[in-house]
Enzyme design. Structure first.
Site, PDB file in Angstrom:
ATOM      1  N   GLY A 171       0.874  -1.173   0.000  1.00 38.16           N
ATOM      2  CA  GLY A 171       0.000   0.000   0.000  1.00 38.16           C
ATOM      3  C   GLY A 171       0.904   1.213   0.000  1.00 38.16           C
TER       4      GLY A 171
ATOM      5  N   GLU B 274       8.565  -6.792 -10.789  1.00 32.45           N
ATOM      6  CA  GLU B 274       7.305  -7.439 -10.415  1.00 32.45           C
ATOM      7  C   GLU B 274       7.365  -8.935 -10.725  1.00 32.45           C
ATOM      8  OE1 GLU B 274       4.117  -5.117 -12.169  1.00 32.45           O
ATOM      9  OE2 GLU B 274       4.266  -3.635 -10.555  1.00 32.45           O
TER      10      GLU B 274
ATOM     11  N   SER C 185       5.750  -5.401  -1.508  1.00 36.35           N
ATOM     12  CA  SER C 185       5.713  -3.980  -1.876  1.00 36.35           C
ATOM     13  C   SER C 185       6.117  -3.121  -0.673  1.00 36.35           C
ATOM     14  CB  SER C 185       4.330  -3.656  -2.439  1.00 36.35           C
ATOM     15  OG  SER C 185       4.335  -2.402  -3.081  1.00 36.35           O
ATOM     16  N   ALA C 186       5.259  -2.274  -0.141  1.00 39.54           N
ATOM     17  CA  ALA C 186       5.628  -1.464   1.027  1.00 39.54           C
ATOM     18  C   ALA C 186       6.126  -2.348   2.180  1.00 39.54           C
ATOM     19  CB  ALA C 186       4.428  -0.634   1.490  1.00 39.54           C
TER      20      ALA C 186
END
Lengths: 234, 234
Positions: free
Chosen positions: A88, A192, A120-121
């Site tokens: 996020g 990714e 991710s985060a």
């Protein structure tokens, strides 16, 4: 220490947490319950986030227990069998972690052997700082310090392409700026679909793509799944 | 107050500061010397940056005097005929401005009528905070507060396109996160080639493209050159 640091939850055109699910399952082994950090969510609720992750983890029989239900979040961390930090906005995530005064608690817990998964985060905050995030600084944390579970920085969602006709900085430009400011640190541009795994005192790159490694004074280089990543311990 | 807030120095395929040069010339009028802030530069020197900007400003006979030559930067600001803040990394720029304790000095100077020109990071720091920058947080400023010359936030280099097959957040996703955190503030997504001009107590949008306006509770909307932008004073 056991870490699974995933670039992104979802590949374009795939279902949520589809690409890393078999790796998450294998990584967790016999663990049947994880403590989930939903705090990177901004435009949807923590309950919704927990539910979305639970749906995927149910496929391999793991309960997702979100930390936002706990009054005493330190005890929740201390009692966790595994810690899972979702993606996020990195600034909102680290700010909330700092507000709960959990940096040292999580760090000690994971250094003590509790498995940590981030995407991710959630992978960014495993690093010394959040300084290689792609996210917009929509809220101001106390500082940029993060869990420091590894000595390098991850740039999640690393990408090579650049919108045509756009003059703004490329991702590589931005990372080249970072290493100018912090010349002693490696940056792993994690494309990714890729992850970094730390298990049995060795790092491995998972997925089908190379990662791009940056450090001041060194030409950026590609490393491939199977390559020796011991330099990341430097 | 006189402001010229430019999205970007350079359009793709054009020379440095080509697109805004006639507007800069007109905006400066009879002014023959500007104080330049080169501090957003990361991978090149302040001397190089000053030279590059001087080359363009020489076309209309304006001397570019960079603040990095001054021992007493507050006096330099107080004596400036106009202030020009160049793009680069917004975090490095605001950190350096804060280190020189120039937030209030510049703010008061510009509120007092001294013309201010910024592009990219230089437009971001004209806003209340740097929270709508696209830049990587490669260095940690004291805080995210900026010059607050306007009440809205600019997102420079605003873009609609997104690399194909990339799952990371779009620019619009990121701004939607910002307005979730800060629901009372307008965000102006300023596309490359566009500028916002404040002169004679009115805002105008310059360039050939619309800007995209965001605020919590309102559907994003396009405004066009010539449209009434008085709502930005709210």
């Amino acid at each position: 220490m056991k870490l699974l640091l995933i670039s992104n939850s979802t590949n374009a055109g795939e279902a949520y947490l589809e690409h890393p699910k078999s790796e998450i399952k294998r990584f967790l082994g016999d663990i049947k319950k994880v403590l989930f950090f939903p705090w990177a969510a901004v435009t949807f609720s923590y309950d919704e986030y927990e539910k979305k992750v639970q749906e995927r983890f149910s496929e391999f029989g793991v309960e997702v227990d979100s930390i936002h239900h706990y009054r005493n979040t330190k005890v929740a961390v201390q009692e966790a069998e595994a810690i899972v930090v979702g993606g996020g906005n990195t600034f909102k995530l680290i700010k909330t972690i700092q507000q709960h005064d959990l940096i040292e608690v999580v760090r000690n817990k994971v250094l003590g052997g509790t498995p940590y998964i981030g995407w991710s985060a959630g992978s960014n905050v495993a690093c010394p700082t959040i300084s290689t995030t792609n996210d917009m600084p929509i809220t101001e944390p106390d500082n940029f310090g993060a869990f420091s579970l590894v000595r390098f920085q991850i740039n999640p969602h690393f990408l090579d392409s650049h919108p045509e006709g756009h003059a703004g900085e490329t991702r590589e430009d931005r990372i080249m700026e970072f290493i100018e400011m912090d010349p002693y640190v490696y940056v792993v541009g994690l494309r990714e679909g890729s992850s970094i795994l730390l298990e049995n005192t060795a790092f491995s790159l998972l997925g089908s793509k190379p990662a791009r490694i940056f450090k001041k004074g060194m030409a950026p280089k590609e490393v491939y799944p199977g390559d020796d990543l011991d330099f990341l311990f430097e």
